[in-house]
Design a protein around this motif. Sequence first.
Motif, PDB file in Angstrom:
ATOM      1  N   PHE A  96     -38.687  10.721  -8.258  1.00  0.00           N
ATOM      2  CA  PHE A  96     -38.350  12.144  -8.206  1.00  0.00           C
ATOM      3  C   PHE A  96     -39.225  12.784  -9.269  1.00  0.00           C
ATOM      4  N   ASP A 151     -33.794  23.111  -7.224  1.00  0.00           N
ATOM      5  CA  ASP A 151     -32.395  23.138  -7.643  1.00  0.00           C
ATOM      6  C   ASP A 151     -32.142  24.248  -8.650  1.00  0.00           C
ATOM      7  N   GLU A 180     -30.147  17.855  -5.040  1.00  0.00           N
ATOM      8  CA  GLU A 180     -31.245  17.930  -4.065  1.00  0.00           C
ATOM      9  C   GLU A 180     -31.034  16.995  -2.868  1.00  0.00           C
ATOM     10  N   ARG A 182     -34.933   7.991  -9.365  1.00  0.00           N
ATOM     11  CA  ARG A 182     -33.816   8.056  -8.403  1.00  0.00           C
ATOM     12  C   ARG A 182     -33.944   9.369  -7.656  1.00  0.00           C
ATOM     13  N   GLY A 198     -32.534  13.205  -6.714  1.00  0.00           N
ATOM     14  CA  GLY A 198     -31.887  14.271  -7.483  1.00  0.00           C
ATOM     15  C   GLY A 198     -30.525  14.594  -6.901  1.00  0.00           C
ATOM     16  N   ASP A 199     -29.690  15.185  -7.723  1.00  0.00           N
ATOM     17  CA  ASP A 199     -28.384  15.643  -7.289  1.00  0.00           C
ATOM     18  C   ASP A 199     -28.220  17.057  -7.843  1.00  0.00           C
TER      19      ASP A 199
HETATM   20  N1  GLY Z   1     -30.963  17.945 -10.023  1.00  0.00           N
HETATM   21  C1  GLY Z   1     -31.649  17.327 -11.081  1.00  0.00           C
HETATM   22  C2  GLY Z   1     -31.336  15.894 -11.282  1.00  0.00           C
HETATM   23  O1  GLY Z   1     -30.785  15.231 -10.440  1.00  0.00           O
HETATM   24  O2  GLY Z   1     -31.701  15.398 -12.332  1.00  0.00           O
END
Ligand code: GLY
Length: 428
Positions: A275, A218, A298, A293, A295-296
């Motif tokens: 993660f 990311d 990802e 959890r 990733g966001d």
């Molecule tokens: N992209 C990193 C997170 O979700 O913490």
Amino acid sequence: MNILILGSGGREHALAWKLVQSSRCSRLFIAPGNAGTTRCGVNVDLNPLDFEGIKKFCIQEGIGMVVVGPEEPLVRGIVDFFAADPDGQKILVIGPSAGGARLEGSKAFSKKFMARHSIPTATYREFSAADLAEGISYLQQHSLPVVLKADGLAAGKGVVICQSTIEAVAEFELMLQGNKFGEAGSKVVVEEFLTGIELSVFVLTDGKHFVTLPEAKDYKRVGENDTGPNTGGMGAVSPVPFADAGFMKKVTDRIIIPTVRGIEAENIDYKGFIFIGVIKVGEDPFVIEYNCRMGDPETEVVMPRLTNDLVELFLAVGDQTLDKQTIGQEERIACTIVAVSGGYPGAYEKGVTITGLDRLPAGTGDSLVFHAGTRAENDEVLTNGGRVLCVTSFAETVYEAVDKSRDVLEKIYYDGIYYRRDIGYEFL
Ligand code: GLY
Ligand code: AMP
């Protein structure tokens, strides 16, 4: 089976998009969801931290599975809450117990866990206000840069990389005495700075066995060429070119296997995602952090590349039969670009009208639009957060994938729209 997803970001839209494709998914609900998740299921106006309200809703709608998107409900014990209730016990909640979520919720706990199981990570020491003086003298002898981490959840802002001893001591005092991160900073981890390239590794575990999902990289900085302040994430690519089979074998042997064995050996109830933020130093992997959890952003590249039925995988998590599952991956490259609100990650406006979403061709070819901070009002879609939309595209090369996502984003408009045009730049 009826399924409820908790959360409202791009991650949750991608999970909803994936789950609803399963023939095992009857009805899908998202609480609270966003304007995009309504295309996959029904949004429910419930706060993911309102455990009692969520349980009631689950019973009323005959929910068999709850998928928890963000960390906070997990760290606050949603899994334990359901496990302690006679009706709740019948529902499979995907996520770790509060004990397992401490891998993310407490940096001090996660460092000790890694030490107990000989998992490679930066050397460190932990301090509280009671040993402030000792901490300061430790910092005065520490090599630079030095990394300070508030122990608890600090909305992704609890890590400070200090280039000078003066800055480190001032930051350390602010955390321990000045209450900079509140309760989260009542303990501070001081650790060695590792130089290398980072990637996100995603594991799904049933507490005994695991499968490894596609990895991703990311892009956290707001500006192109990785400049400017940190954000929640401005884009992601999967697969990660430098994560070849040899390197991933090291990650599996040195990090993933000892982590899952450690969870089992310590009797931690963990049925969900791990993660692992990994850094490649030379040729060797080290853990930067654990999250409990996905990733966001990802998830917005990992879920599109996963060819398995996600409901089946989650059911195997529930039965502890993940060892019978094999992960399938789309071979093409997926890239996601996040469009954010003007001003983000600083102050930004919400409620700005988004246009052009309806101008996208059906299915938009090799691209998918995931909503993050959006909400529907009357017939309009409005911005509702810092990260607004994520556009994921597939292609044979990073260059083409990024290009396709940019093409889609060019058709979308809202006042202040901004996105990085260089996601994946180092792999072009
Ligand atoms: N992209 C990193 C997170 O979700 O913490
Ligand atoms: P975290 O909030 O734990 O994700 O940390 C934020 C970012 O700080 C990570 O993604 C890394 O880029 C960086 N970081 C954290 N710990 C270290 C370390 N020991 N060495 C180098 N960079 C680090």
